[in-house]
Write a protein that holds these residues in place. Structure first.
Motif, PDB file in Angstrom:
ATOM      1  N   LEU A  29      12.578  72.400  -0.974  1.00 57.88           N
ATOM      2  CA  LEU A  29      12.653  73.355  -2.079  1.00 57.88           C
ATOM      3  C   LEU A  29      13.411  72.765  -3.264  1.00 57.88           C
ATOM      4  O   LEU A  29      12.977  72.877  -4.423  1.00 57.88           O
ATOM      5  N   TYR A  30      14.527  72.105  -2.963  1.00 55.82           N
ATOM      6  CA  TYR A  30      15.358  71.520  -4.016  1.00 55.82           C
ATOM      7  C   TYR A  30      14.598  70.425  -4.756  1.00 55.82           C
ATOM      8  O   TYR A  30      14.584  70.379  -5.995  1.00 55.82           O
ATOM      9  N   ASN A  31      13.944  69.542  -4.007  1.00 56.49           N
ATOM     10  CA  ASN A  31      13.199  68.449  -4.644  1.00 56.49           C
ATOM     11  C   ASN A  31      11.967  68.949  -5.397  1.00 56.49           C
ATOM     12  O   ASN A  31      11.561  68.348  -6.393  1.00 56.49           O
ATOM     13  N   ASN A  32      11.398  70.060  -4.942  1.00 57.51           N
ATOM     14  CA  ASN A  32      10.281  70.645  -5.681  1.00 57.51           C
ATOM     15  C   ASN A  32      10.748  71.124  -7.051  1.00 57.51           C
ATOM     16  O   ASN A  32      10.046  70.942  -8.054  1.00 57.51           O
ATOM     17  N   GLU A  33      11.928  71.739  -7.111  1.00 62.08           N
ATOM     18  CA  GLU A  33      12.470  72.169  -8.398  1.00 62.08           C
ATOM     19  C   GLU A  33      12.705  70.972  -9.319  1.00 62.08           C
ATOM     20  O   GLU A  33      12.387  71.017 -10.510  1.00 62.08           O
ATOM     21  N   LEU A  34      13.252  69.897  -8.763  1.00 60.05           N
ATOM     22  CA  LEU A  34      13.482  68.699  -9.568  1.00 60.05           C
ATOM     23  C   LEU A  34      12.171  68.096 -10.048  1.00 60.05           C
ATOM     24  O   LEU A  34      12.060  67.641 -11.192  1.00 60.05           O
ATOM     25  N   ILE A  41       9.062  67.786 -18.675  1.00 60.52           N
ATOM     26  CA  ILE A  41       9.446  66.885 -19.773  1.00 60.52           C
ATOM     27  C   ILE A  41       8.548  65.648 -19.830  1.00 60.52           C
ATOM     28  O   ILE A  41       8.772  64.742 -20.629  1.00 60.52           O
ATOM     29  N   GLY A  42       7.544  65.596 -18.942  1.00 56.01           N
ATOM     30  CA  GLY A  42       6.562  64.510 -18.993  1.00 56.01           C
ATOM     31  C   GLY A  42       6.958  63.226 -18.319  1.00 56.01           C
ATOM     32  O   GLY A  42       6.298  62.195 -18.518  1.00 56.01           O
ATOM     33  N   ASP A  43       8.000  63.248 -17.501  1.00 52.82           N
ATOM     34  CA  ASP A  43       8.408  62.042 -16.776  1.00 52.82           C
ATOM     35  C   ASP A  43       7.697  62.038 -15.425  1.00 52.82           C
ATOM     36  O   ASP A  43       8.226  62.508 -14.409  1.00 52.82           O
ATOM     37  N   LEU A  44       6.494  61.490 -15.401  1.00 53.51           N
ATOM     38  CA  LEU A  44       5.660  61.546 -14.198  1.00 53.51           C
ATOM     39  C   LEU A  44       6.212  60.677 -13.073  1.00 53.51           C
ATOM     40  O   LEU A  44       6.073  61.024 -11.889  1.00 53.51           O
ATOM     41  N   THR A  45       6.849  59.574 -13.432  1.00 55.60           N
ATOM     42  CA  THR A  45       7.381  58.675 -12.407  1.00 55.60           C
ATOM     43  C   THR A  45       8.480  59.346 -11.596  1.00 55.60           C
ATOM     44  O   THR A  45       8.451  59.362 -10.360  1.00 55.60           O
ATOM     45  N   ARG A  46       9.459  59.926 -12.289  1.00 58.32           N
ATOM     46  CA  ARG A  46      10.548  60.606 -11.588  1.00 58.32           C
ATOM     47  C   ARG A  46      10.042  61.853 -10.876  1.00 58.32           C
ATOM     48  O   ARG A  46      10.498  62.188  -9.772  1.00 58.32           O
ATOM     49  N   ALA A  47       9.066  62.549 -11.499  1.00 58.38           N
ATOM     50  CA  ALA A  47       8.503  63.732 -10.848  1.00 58.38           C
ATOM     51  C   ALA A  47       7.891  63.366  -9.504  1.00 58.38           C
ATOM     52  O   ALA A  47       8.107  64.049  -8.494  1.00 58.38           O
ATOM     53  N   GLU A  48       7.158  62.253  -9.466  1.00 61.88           N
ATOM     54  CA  GLU A  48       6.511  61.851  -8.214  1.00 61.88           C
ATOM     55  C   GLU A  48       7.544  61.442  -7.165  1.00 61.88           C
ATOM     56  O   GLU A  48       7.356  61.718  -5.969  1.00 61.88           O
ATOM     57  N   VAL A  49       8.627  60.810  -7.602  1.00 57.81           N
ATOM     58  CA  VAL A  49       9.688  60.432  -6.654  1.00 57.81           C
ATOM     59  C   VAL A  49      10.233  61.677  -5.959  1.00 57.81           C
ATOM     60  O   VAL A  49      10.373  61.725  -4.736  1.00 57.81           O
ATOM     61  N   TYR A  50      10.530  62.714  -6.746  1.00 57.65           N
ATOM     62  CA  TYR A  50      11.097  63.932  -6.173  1.00 57.65           C
ATOM     63  C   TYR A  50      10.079  64.650  -5.278  1.00 57.65           C
ATOM     64  O   TYR A  50      10.430  65.174  -4.211  1.00 57.65           O
ATOM     65  N   CYS A  51       8.809  64.690  -5.719  1.00 58.60           N
ATOM     66  CA  CYS A  51       7.791  65.354  -4.897  1.00 58.60           C
ATOM     67  C   CYS A  51       7.609  64.629  -3.561  1.00 58.60           C
ATOM     68  O   CYS A  51       7.531  65.258  -2.495  1.00 58.60           O
ATOM     69  N   ASP A  52       7.532  63.297  -3.614  1.00 59.07           N
ATOM     70  CA  ASP A  52       7.345  62.527  -2.374  1.00 59.07           C
ATOM     71  C   ASP A  52       8.537  62.698  -1.446  1.00 59.07           C
ATOM     72  O   ASP A  52       8.368  62.806  -0.212  1.00 59.07           O
ATOM     73  N   LEU A  53       9.736  62.747  -2.012  1.00 56.88           N
ATOM     74  CA  LEU A  53      10.922  62.953  -1.183  1.00 56.88           C
ATOM     75  C   LEU A  53      10.879  64.343  -0.529  1.00 56.88           C
ATOM     76  O   LEU A  53      11.192  64.485   0.658  1.00 56.88           O
ATOM     77  N   GLY A  54      10.470  65.319  -1.291  1.00 53.88           N
ATOM     78  CA  GLY A  54      10.364  66.658  -0.730  1.00 53.88           C
ATOM     79  C   GLY A  54       9.355  66.734   0.406  1.00 53.88           C
ATOM     80  O   GLY A  54       9.564  67.427   1.409  1.00 53.88           O
ATOM     81  N   LEU A  55       8.236  66.009   0.251  1.00 54.08           N
ATOM     82  CA  LEU A  55       7.206  66.013   1.296  1.00 54.08           C
ATOM     83  C   LEU A  55       7.688  65.332   2.579  1.00 54.08           C
ATOM     84  O   LEU A  55       7.172  65.620   3.662  1.00 54.08           O
ATOM     85  N   GLU A  56       8.648  64.443   2.475  1.00 59.76           N
ATOM     86  CA  GLU A  56       9.208  63.838   3.686  1.00 59.76           C
ATOM     87  C   GLU A  56       9.936  64.894   4.519  1.00 59.76           C
ATOM     88  O   GLU A  56       9.967  64.815   5.754  1.00 59.76           O
ATOM     89  N   HIS A  60       4.033  69.959   4.869  1.00 62.19           N
ATOM     90  CA  HIS A  60       3.059  71.030   4.750  1.00 62.19           C
ATOM     91  C   HIS A  60       3.407  72.017   3.621  1.00 62.19           C
ATOM     92  O   HIS A  60       2.802  73.088   3.534  1.00 62.19           O
ATOM     93  N   TYR A  61       4.341  71.655   2.772  1.00 59.15           N
ATOM     94  CA  TYR A  61       4.769  72.547   1.695  1.00 59.15           C
ATOM     95  C   TYR A  61       3.744  72.482   0.550  1.00 59.15           C
ATOM     96  O   TYR A  61       3.671  71.518  -0.211  1.00 59.15           O
ATOM     97  N   ALA A  62       2.956  73.563   0.402  1.00 56.74           N
ATOM     98  CA  ALA A  62       1.825  73.563  -0.529  1.00 56.74           C
ATOM     99  C   ALA A  62       2.245  73.365  -1.980  1.00 56.74           C
ATOM    100  O   ALA A  62       1.544  72.699  -2.760  1.00 56.74           O
ATOM    101  N   ASP A  63       3.401  73.932  -2.351  1.00 54.19           N
ATOM    102  CA  ASP A  63       3.821  73.830  -3.753  1.00 54.19           C
ATOM    103  C   ASP A  63       4.027  72.388  -4.186  1.00 54.19           C
ATOM    104  O   ASP A  63       3.741  72.014  -5.330  1.00 54.19           O
ATOM    105  N   LEU A  64       4.540  71.564  -3.289  1.00 55.38           N
ATOM    106  CA  LEU A  64       4.724  70.151  -3.600  1.00 55.38           C
ATOM    107  C   LEU A  64       3.380  69.467  -3.812  1.00 55.38           C
ATOM    108  O   LEU A  64       3.236  68.606  -4.691  1.00 55.38           O
TER     109      LEU A  64
END
Length: 350
Positions: A29-34, A41-56, A60-64
């Motif tokens: 949940l926390y990493n999804n917010e990040l 703000i359009g920072d796709l690289t950092r966004a993907e880092v946080y999403c991938d970390l959240g998926l770890e 099965h978290y659909a929002d991510l």
């Protein structure tokens, strides 16, 4: 003269804190917010880092997966984005943002049937989802289902009357149906709500031109040019409106002088013919009506109205004008006009 509709879908929506099963780890949940913040703000690289970390933490978290799809979409990877949105729906069939965003892709691709189905599914999950409802209305317009599209846009305005795009598209539909006064009303409201959108002002001017409100149209096109100095449609339409407005000013002066000298049916008929020669149909119609208020039996003015209405395919009005002409006109005096009128009445349709 054609409208240049502002037919664009409303923005994609990032997923935040939607209910999904199984239980979501708090770090996911926390990493999804990040991830959502970085997307904003359009920072796709950092966004993907946080999403991938959240998926770890919660694979099965659909929002991510929705946010992963948005990252891919903003990076121009539509097929990859589709896969992420579909995966989100596998994990949570009530993930409305996934349906909305998937529908958005299909809409852009011209796959209107698939877009339609996905927007409807989003609305089944959340009927208050205005972005999905707007995009459903837009899809229905693309599918040439005007009545259904109007229903969606009207529903949006019932909830929030300040959505400029909904007013604009209702105006575009009204224009396509020949309902120019309704088009002017809706597009005018859109222009007030979105005064910095040049194409809305252009469309407002185009609709005003259909009502022969040339001076108002001139102002609308001028506003468009002020907003976008090199807009070719606005520049061209402004030139046309300026010429038409000048003709109206000139004709109005001529009419006032004519009526001051001789306020008769003959004078008004002559004035209407002048309007016809200048292509000022609304003024021509108005003058024929003035003529008939002075002399209801003046056959030539009835025939003038018949010509206007038949050319505009207003059969009921043309039929009345035609019958009045035949009632008051003499066949020997107006042989060709009589033949034309009788032929019209003998036809089932034009």
């Amino acid at each position: 003269m054609r409208l240049t509709p502002f037919l664009c879908a409303l923005p994609l929506v990032a997923a935040t804190a939607c209910i999904s099963k199984p239980a979501v780890h708090e770090r996911a949940l926390y990493n999804n917010e990040l991830c959502t913040q970085q997307l904003a703000i359009g920072d796709l690289t950092r966004a993907e880092v946080y999403c991938d970390l959240g998926l770890e933490f919660s694979p099965h978290y659909a929002d991510l997966w929705v946010n992963k799809g948005l990252i891919s979409l903003q990076a121009g990877k539509k097929e990859e984005a589709k896969k992420h949105f579909i995966k989100a729906l596998r994990f949570n069939q009530e993930q409305a943002q996934a349906y909305q965003n998937l529908g958005f892709i299909y809409l852009e691709e011209g796959a209107y049937g698939k877009a339609h189905d996905n927007f409807q599914r989003a609305l089944k999950v959340n009927p208050d989802y205005l972005e999905a409802r707007y995009n459903l209305g837009l899809t229905l317009m693309k599918m040439e289902k005007g009545e259904e599209a109007k229903k969606e846009f009207r529903t949006i305005l019932a909830v929030n009357p300040n959505i400029a795009n909904a007013h604009h598209n209702l105006g575009i539909i009204a224009y396509s149906e020949g309902k120019f006064e309704e088009a002017v009303e809706h597009i005018g409201q859109a222009a007030q709500l979105a005064p910095d959108v040049s194409n809305v002002w252009n469309d407002y001017g185009v609709a005003l031109m259909e009502l022969s409100r040339f001076a108002d149209a001139r102002e609308a096109f001028s506003t468009c040019v002020r907003l976008e100095a090199k807009n070719p449609q606005c520049l061209n339409n402004l030139a046309i409106a300026q010429r038409k407005a000048a003709l109206i000013d000139s004709a109005g002066k001529e009419e006032r002088e004519t009526l001051a000298a001789e306020n008769t049916a003959d004078a008004l008929y002559t004035m209407a013919v002048h309007y016809n020669e200048k292509g000022l149909v609304a003024e021509e119609e108005r003058t024929y009506k003035k003529c008939l208020r002075l002399d209801g039996k003046y056959a030539k003015c009835h025939y003038g109205l018949f010509k206007i209405y038949s050319e505009a395919q207003k059969r009921d009005a043309a039929t009345i004008a035609c019958k009045n002409f035949l009632k008051y006109g003499v066949a020997e005096e107006f042989p060709s006009e009589t033949e034309s009128c009788e032929k019209f009445l003998s036809q089932d349709s034009y």
